[in-house]
Write an enzyme that holds these catalytic residues in place. Sequence first.
Site, PDB file in Angstrom:
ATOM      1  N   LYS A 191      -2.968   5.930  -3.995  1.00 53.53           N
ATOM      2  CA  LYS A 191      -4.072   6.845  -3.694  1.00 53.53           C
ATOM      3  C   LYS A 191      -3.806   8.195  -4.334  1.00 53.53           C
ATOM      4  O   LYS A 191      -2.658   8.636  -4.445  1.00 53.53           O
ATOM      5  CB  LYS A 191      -4.219   7.011  -2.185  1.00 53.53           C
ATOM      6  N   ASP A 243       0.841  -1.199   0.000  1.00 54.04           N
ATOM      7  CA  ASP A 243       0.000   0.000   0.000  1.00 54.04           C
ATOM      8  C   ASP A 243       0.877   1.250   0.000  1.00 54.04           C
ATOM      9  O   ASP A 243       1.717   1.430   0.873  1.00 54.04           O
ATOM     10  CB  ASP A 243      -0.890   0.000   1.244  1.00 54.04           C
ATOM     11  N   TYR A 279       2.763   9.976  -0.367  1.00 49.06           N
ATOM     12  CA  TYR A 279       3.862   9.404   0.401  1.00 49.06           C
ATOM     13  C   TYR A 279       5.219   9.708  -0.222  1.00 49.06           C
ATOM     14  O   TYR A 279       6.260   9.595   0.440  1.00 49.06           O
ATOM     15  CB  TYR A 279       3.715   7.885   0.539  1.00 49.06           C
TER      16      TYR A 279
END
Length: 275
Positions: free
Chosen positions: A76, A46, A51
Site C-alpha cells: 500500500k 499483505d 509498515y
Amino acid sequence: MTAVPAITLNNAVKIPQLGFGTFQIPPEETRDTTLAALEVGYRHIDTAQMYGNEKEVGRAVRDSGLDRAEVFVTSKLSNDVHTRDETLRSFDGSLDAMGLDHLDLFLIHWPLPARRDFVETWKALEEIYRSGRAKAIGVSNFQPHHLRQLMEGSLVVPAVNQIEVHPYLTQDGVRAYGAEHGIATEAWSPIAQGKVLDAPAIRRIAERVGKSAAQVTLRWHLQRGDIVFPKSVTRARIEENFDLFDFELAAADMGEISALNRDERTGPNPDRFTG
C-alpha cells in the site's frame, strides 16, 4: 495441504481469500514469521510501505522456494505520497525493496481528502496497472462517498477496498456499496485486536463446534465473502488461523455473530483521519 478458496476480482485476477497480515510485525521478525506462514500454507501476504517491512516480506517470498506466481503479494502507498510522480517513484521503491518485478495488488492506504487529491493519486495507480507491474489496484479505508468521487474521475474501478471489519464493526453499508460496483471487501483487524474473542455468543459457538473463538470469527468473515488476513508472530497461532476449512457456521450462528455489531472501531475513522 488445505486449498484456500479464491475470490475472482473484477479484472479476473484471483486472490486467495485467506492471507497473512504483517502489520506491526517488526522488520527483524518479519522474514522468519512470513516464511513460517508460507510453510503453513498461506499464499497471500499483505504489507504496506508504512509498515516498514516490505524488504523482509520480499526476502521471505524469495527464500520460500515457491514460484513467484504461487504467492499473492499486496502493498500500500504511504500517506506522505501525493502526486503522480511521487506515486510512481514510491511504487518503484516498493518493488526494489522487495526484490520483485511486480505486485499482485497495490492500494492507496488512506483517502486523506483533506491532504491530497486521491483521484490524481489513483490515476498514477492506473498507469502502474496498465504497465503490468501491478496485477490489480485498489484502495483501503475508503467510504462510499470516497469511492463515488474516485470512480467519477477515473477509468479503472478499484478491485478491492480494504477496510476495518469485525463483528463489532460489520460495515454492511460499505460492503454493500462495494459489491454493487464489483469491489471486493478485504477485512483488516478481523478480530478487533482480540476484543471480540470474549463475546459470549462467539465463545458459545466456538465451544459447540470445537474451535477457538478466533477461528469462529475468521470463519464468519470467510462465509460472508470477506478477504481476510490475520496476523500473528507465533507459529502455533499462525497454524490455528489457517485451520478454518473443516467446519462451517450455520446460518443462525452467522446471524448471531453479525448481530454483535455496534459500529465500534479499533482504528481511525476515514472521514476524520488526516494521516
